[in-house]
Write a protein that holds these residues in place. Structure first.
Motif, mmCIF file in Angstrom:
data_model
loop_
_atom_site.group_PDB
_atom_site.id
_atom_site.type_symbol
_atom_site.label_atom_id
_atom_site.label_comp_id
_atom_site.label_asym_id
_atom_site.label_seq_id
_atom_site.Cartn_x
_atom_site.Cartn_y
_atom_site.Cartn_z
ATOM 1 N N LEU A 1 0.834 -1.198 0.000
ATOM 2 C CA LEU A 1 0.000 0.000 0.000
ATOM 3 C C LEU A 1 0.871 1.251 0.000
ATOM 4 O O LEU A 1 0.616 2.200 -0.742
ATOM 5 N N GLU A 2 1.911 1.254 0.826
ATOM 6 C CA GLU A 2 2.799 2.420 0.914
ATOM 7 C C GLU A 2 3.505 2.681 -0.417
ATOM 8 O O GLU A 2 3.671 3.831 -0.837
ATOM 9 N N LYS A 3 3.919 1.609 -1.081
ATOM 10 C CA LYS A 3 4.543 1.765 -2.399
ATOM 11 C C LYS A 3 3.552 2.358 -3.390
ATOM 12 O O LYS A 3 3.904 3.206 -4.213
ATOM 13 N N GLU A 4 2.308 1.903 -3.305
ATOM 14 C CA GLU A 4 1.281 2.370 -4.227
ATOM 15 C C GLU A 4 0.954 3.836 -4.003
ATOM 16 O O GLU A 4 0.638 4.562 -4.960
ATOM 17 N N ILE A 5 1.032 4.301 -2.763
ATOM 18 C CA ILE A 5 0.741 5.709 -2.476
ATOM 19 C C ILE A 5 1.672 6.624 -3.270
ATOM 20 O O ILE A 5 1.233 7.581 -3.920
ATOM 21 N N PHE A 6 2.975 6.318 -3.241
ATOM 22 C CA PHE A 6 3.929 7.151 -3.968
ATOM 23 C C PHE A 6 3.768 6.999 -5.473
ATOM 24 O O PHE A 6 3.976 7.950 -6.237
ATOM 25 N N ASN A 7 3.365 5.820 -5.906
ATOM 26 C CA ASN A 7 3.116 5.637 -7.334
ATOM 27 C C ASN A 7 1.866 6.389 -7.771
ATOM 28 O O ASN A 7 1.791 6.876 -8.906
ATOM 29 N N LEU A 8 0.883 6.518 -6.875
ATOM 30 C CA LEU A 8 -0.321 7.293 -7.188
ATOM 31 C C LEU A 8 0.004 8.772 -7.368
ATOM 32 O O LEU A 8 -0.606 9.444 -8.210
ATOM 33 N N PHE A 9 0.950 9.279 -6.591
ATOM 34 C CA PHE A 9 1.390 10.660 -6.800
ATOM 35 C C PHE A 9 1.913 10.814 -8.232
ATOM 36 O O PHE A 9 1.646 11.816 -8.900
ATOM 37 N N PHE A 10 2.666 9.815 -8.671
ATOM 38 C CA PHE A 10 3.228 9.827 -10.023
ATOM 39 C C PHE A 10 2.103 9.767 -11.069
ATOM 40 O O PHE A 10 2.081 10.559 -12.026
ATOM 41 N N GLU A 11 1.176 8.826 -10.900
ATOM 42 C CA GLU A 11 0.087 8.659 -11.870
ATOM 43 C C GLU A 11 -0.794 9.905 -11.936
ATOM 44 O O GLU A 11 -1.217 10.327 -13.023
ATOM 45 N N ASN A 12 -1.072 10.505 -10.783
ATOM 46 C CA ASN A 12 -1.878 11.720 -10.755
ATOM 47 C C ASN A 12 -1.155 12.874 -11.446
ATOM 48 O O ASN A 12 -1.789 13.728 -12.079
ATOM 49 N N THR A 13 0.168 12.886 -11.315
ATOM 50 C CA THR A 13 0.965 13.909 -11.997
ATOM 51 C C THR A 13 0.807 13.787 -13.507
ATOM 52 O O THR A 13 0.562 14.778 -14.200
ATOM 53 N N THR B 1 4.808 19.770 -11.204
ATOM 54 C CA THR B 1 3.490 19.200 -10.895
ATOM 55 C C THR B 1 3.606 18.131 -9.815
ATOM 56 O O THR B 1 2.787 18.079 -8.884
ATOM 57 N N PHE B 2 4.613 17.289 -9.923
ATOM 58 C CA PHE B 2 4.818 16.212 -8.951
ATOM 59 C C PHE B 2 5.036 16.765 -7.553
ATOM 60 O O PHE B 2 4.416 16.311 -6.581
ATOM 61 N N PHE B 3 5.888 17.776 -7.441
ATOM 62 C CA PHE B 3 6.186 18.329 -6.123
ATOM 63 C C PHE B 3 5.046 19.205 -5.599
ATOM 64 O O PHE B 3 4.922 19.394 -4.387
ATOM 65 N N GLU B 4 4.202 19.702 -6.475
ATOM 66 C CA GLU B 4 3.001 20.385 -6.024
ATOM 67 C C GLU B 4 2.063 19.394 -5.330
ATOM 68 O O GLU B 4 1.474 19.704 -4.284
ATOM 69 N N LEU B 5 1.945 18.190 -5.898
ATOM 70 C CA LEU B 5 1.119 17.149 -5.280
ATOM 71 C C LEU B 5 1.736 16.672 -3.969
ATOM 72 O O LEU B 5 1.024 16.428 -2.991
ATOM 73 N N LEU B 6 3.059 16.521 -3.950
ATOM 74 C CA LEU B 6 3.724 16.111 -2.711
ATOM 75 C C LEU B 6 3.519 17.162 -1.615
ATOM 76 O O LEU B 6 3.295 16.823 -0.450
ATOM 77 N N THR B 7 3.596 18.430 -1.993
ATOM 78 C CA THR B 7 3.420 19.509 -1.023
ATOM 79 C C THR B 7 2.024 19.479 -0.417
ATOM 80 O O THR B 7 1.844 19.743 0.780
#
Length: 220
Positions: free
Chosen positions: A55-67, A92-98
């Motif tokens: 699940l934790e791996k997927e969370i970071f991958n979702l940030f990527f997919e949403n980007t 865009t990626f770091f905007e989502l991370l923020t």
């Protein structure tokens, strides 16, 4: 009248997990306790994930997919060259991370062993490397076919290391609106594309081929 129970989805479980981690300051002790705390069946978790680690791996991958989803909606992005696509991805990626900074920082600082924290980024790593391969243009490819595969892998790995360095810089950035990270992104991407300039390498390879042929033919 009995209230209809909410249907659990992948995104809903992800959202509940992130909220749990932030509210409790730690990961759930078990899937059973996590499901019970959020009033859904344990089996529903396993419909989407095998473990919390997955699940934790997927969370970071979702940030990527949403980007990528956001970038694909931008018609101008499709016309960008590779360098500007990279800049668009980073911002865009770091905007989502923020927008999810509290979770991201906690997740990547959870374990005292940084290697264990980086394991959470393995799925993101695979997706990011595929993305680099897709946006890699002929302008940045060595003309000699035998070296192209080696070069592409080197560019993917270098780009991944650059993303990790940017992520580390962003985590430590205390500037307002993380403006120093924006500067870091722009400067680091500019430098990386200067180093990726393959024109000198192609000239060197052509010169090497010329010398090789001259040496061979001079013996005849």
């Amino acid at each position: 009248m009995e209230t209809k129970k909410e249907i659990m989805t992948k995104d809903k479980i992800v959202s509940l997990y992130m909220d749990y981690v932030l509210e409790h300051g730690q990961n759930p002790k078990s899937v059973f306790h996590f499901a019970k705390a959020n009033d859904f069946e344990e089996a529903e978790f396993y419909t989407f994930f095998g473990t919390f680690e997955g699940l934790e791996k997927e969370i970071f991958n979702l940030f990527f997919e949403n980007t990528l989803e956001l970038l694909d909606k931008n018609s101008e992005y499709q016309e960008y060259d590779m360098k500007n696509k990279m800049l668009g991805f980073y911002f865009t990626f770091f905007e989502l991370l923020t927008a999810n900074r509290s979770y991201v920082v906690q997740a990547l600082k959870h374990d005292s062993n940084p290697i264990k924290n980086l394991v959470k980024l393995t799925t993101l790593r695979d997706s990011f490397k595929k993305y680099i391969s897709l946006i890699l243009t002929d302008d940045h490819r060595i003309q000699q076919e035998k070296l192209q595969n080696f070069q592409e892998k080197a560019i993917q790995e270098t780009a991944w290391m650059q993303l990790l360095l940017t992520l580390k810089f962003w985590i430590d950035d205390a500037s307002p609106a993380f403006e120093k990270t924006d500067i870091f992104i722009e400067k680091s991407v500019n430098v990386s594309f200067e180093l990726m300039n393959v024109a000198p390498m192609n000239h060197l390879l052509d010169f090497g081929k010329f010398l090789f042929k001259e040496k061979i033919y001079s013996r005849q």
